[in-house]
Design a protein around this motif. Structure first.
Motif, mmCIF file in Angstrom:
data_model
loop_
_atom_site.group_PDB
_atom_site.id
_atom_site.type_symbol
_atom_site.label_atom_id
_atom_site.label_comp_id
_atom_site.label_asym_id
_atom_site.label_seq_id
_atom_site.Cartn_x
_atom_site.Cartn_y
_atom_site.Cartn_z
ATOM 1 N N SER A 6 -13.997 92.045 59.960
ATOM 2 C CA SER A 6 -15.114 91.184 59.569
ATOM 3 C C SER A 6 -16.243 91.273 60.584
ATOM 4 O O SER A 6 -16.050 91.709 61.708
ATOM 5 C CB SER A 6 -14.653 89.732 59.474
ATOM 6 O OG SER A 6 -13.669 89.592 58.494
ATOM 7 N N ALA A 7 -17.378 90.838 60.159
ATOM 8 C CA ALA A 7 -18.537 90.777 61.048
ATOM 9 C C ALA A 7 -19.302 89.496 60.774
ATOM 10 O O ALA A 7 -19.344 89.023 59.638
ATOM 11 C CB ALA A 7 -19.441 91.982 60.823
ATOM 12 N N VAL A 8 -19.871 88.946 61.805
ATOM 13 C CA VAL A 8 -20.750 87.790 61.674
ATOM 14 C C VAL A 8 -22.124 88.240 62.142
ATOM 15 O O VAL A 8 -22.271 88.810 63.220
ATOM 16 C CB VAL A 8 -20.266 86.601 62.537
ATOM 17 C CG1 VAL A 8 -21.265 85.465 62.504
ATOM 18 C CG2 VAL A 8 -18.899 86.131 62.071
ATOM 19 N N VAL A 9 -23.115 88.003 61.315
ATOM 20 C CA VAL A 9 -24.487 88.373 61.652
ATOM 21 C C VAL A 9 -25.271 87.087 61.819
ATOM 22 O O VAL A 9 -25.280 86.238 60.920
ATOM 23 C CB VAL A 9 -25.125 89.239 60.542
ATOM 24 C CG1 VAL A 9 -26.576 89.545 60.859
ATOM 25 C CG2 VAL A 9 -24.324 90.509 60.338
ATOM 26 N N ALA A 10 -25.914 86.929 62.947
ATOM 27 C CA ALA A 10 -26.728 85.743 63.210
ATOM 28 C C ALA A 10 -28.188 86.166 63.301
ATOM 29 O O ALA A 10 -28.510 87.197 63.891
ATOM 30 C CB ALA A 10 -26.288 85.082 64.506
ATOM 31 N N LEU A 11 -29.047 85.378 62.711
ATOM 32 C CA LEU A 11 -30.482 85.653 62.751
ATOM 33 C C LEU A 11 -31.170 84.501 63.473
ATOM 34 O O LEU A 11 -30.880 83.344 63.198
ATOM 35 C CB LEU A 11 -31.050 85.769 61.334
ATOM 36 C CG LEU A 11 -30.405 86.818 60.442
ATOM 37 C CD1 LEU A 11 -30.921 86.685 59.017
ATOM 38 C CD2 LEU A 11 -30.680 88.208 60.978
ATOM 39 N N GLU A 12 -32.049 84.826 64.359
ATOM 40 C CA GLU A 12 -32.811 83.774 65.016
ATOM 41 C C GLU A 12 -34.241 84.220 65.179
ATOM 42 O O GLU A 12 -34.532 85.413 65.246
ATOM 43 C CB GLU A 12 -32.187 83.363 66.348
ATOM 44 C CG GLU A 12 -32.427 84.282 67.504
ATOM 45 C CD GLU A 12 -31.866 83.711 68.792
ATOM 46 O OE1 GLU A 12 -32.680 83.351 69.660
ATOM 47 O OE2 GLU A 12 -30.646 83.634 68.923
ATOM 48 N N ARG A 31 -14.714 78.679 56.291
ATOM 49 C CA ARG A 31 -14.713 78.382 54.844
ATOM 50 C C ARG A 31 -15.421 79.493 54.071
ATOM 51 O O ARG A 31 -14.988 79.894 52.995
ATOM 52 C CB ARG A 31 -15.399 77.048 54.580
ATOM 53 C CG ARG A 31 -14.568 75.870 54.958
ATOM 54 C CD ARG A 31 -15.236 74.575 54.595
ATOM 55 N NE ARG A 31 -14.411 73.451 54.986
ATOM 56 C CZ ARG A 31 -14.869 72.291 55.407
ATOM 57 N NH1 ARG A 31 -16.158 72.075 55.465
ATOM 58 N NH2 ARG A 31 -14.043 71.337 55.755
ATOM 59 N N ALA A 32 -16.529 79.990 54.624
ATOM 60 C CA ALA A 32 -17.267 81.044 53.939
ATOM 61 C C ALA A 32 -16.454 82.318 53.847
ATOM 62 O O ALA A 32 -16.545 83.055 52.867
ATOM 63 C CB ALA A 32 -18.584 81.317 54.662
ATOM 64 N N SER A 33 -15.623 82.576 54.855
ATOM 65 C CA SER A 33 -14.828 83.798 54.827
ATOM 66 C C SER A 33 -13.702 83.729 53.795
ATOM 67 O O SER A 33 -13.146 84.747 53.410
ATOM 68 C CB SER A 33 -14.245 84.082 56.220
ATOM 69 O OG SER A 33 -13.256 83.136 56.553
ATOM 70 N N CYS A 34 -13.383 82.526 53.334
ATOM 71 C CA CYS A 34 -12.326 82.351 52.327
ATOM 72 C C CYS A 34 -12.860 82.386 50.901
ATOM 73 O O CYS A 34 -12.101 82.359 49.953
ATOM 74 C CB CYS A 34 -11.604 81.012 52.546
ATOM 75 S SG CYS A 34 -10.672 80.965 54.082
ATOM 76 N N ARG A 35 -14.156 82.423 50.738
ATOM 77 C CA ARG A 35 -14.753 82.413 49.390
ATOM 78 C C ARG A 35 -14.551 83.719 48.685
ATOM 79 O O ARG A 35 -14.446 84.749 49.176
ATOM 80 C CB ARG A 35 -16.257 82.120 49.450
ATOM 81 C CG ARG A 35 -16.541 80.707 49.874
ATOM 82 C CD ARG A 35 -18.036 80.460 49.881
ATOM 83 N NE ARG A 35 -18.274 79.289 50.692
ATOM 84 C CZ ARG A 35 -19.354 79.091 51.397
ATOM 85 N NH1 ARG A 35 -20.324 79.968 51.407
ATOM 86 N NH2 ARG A 35 -19.513 78.008 52.101
#
Length: 83
Positions: free
Chosen positions: A6-12, A79-83
């Motif tokens: 998995s990967a998490v992408v954060a935008l700021e 929770r989002a990863s379980c959708r």
């Protein structure tokens, strides 16, 4: 549940620079390629405490508040990863 691969992408960035637009476009791009992708919005934006403390100055925003927001955000990512 596993998050392997998995990967998490954060935008700021500054207000009004297109972060939300880009985030929605990225999710649509990956979903169109059958990649499980989900948008997790910024927890602090929906927090009544943050609104009261930051906008109206009716509270302090210390380490405890930061940790509570971080914990809530981590739960949303899970929770989002379980959708």
């Amino acid at each position: 549940m596993t998050m392997s691969g998995s990967a998490v992408v954060a935008l700021e960035g500054a207000h009004g620079t297109g972060k939300s637009t880009l985030a929605h476009a990225l999710v649509a791009h990956y979903k169109a390629r059958s990649v499980n992708a989900a948008l997790v919005s910024e927890t602090a934006r929906r927090s009544a405490f943050v609104e009261a403390a930051v906008i109206y100055g009716s509270g302090s925003f210390g380490l405890e508040a930061e940790l509570q927001l971080l914990a809530a955000h981590i739960v949303e990512i899970g929770r989002a990863s379980c959708r």
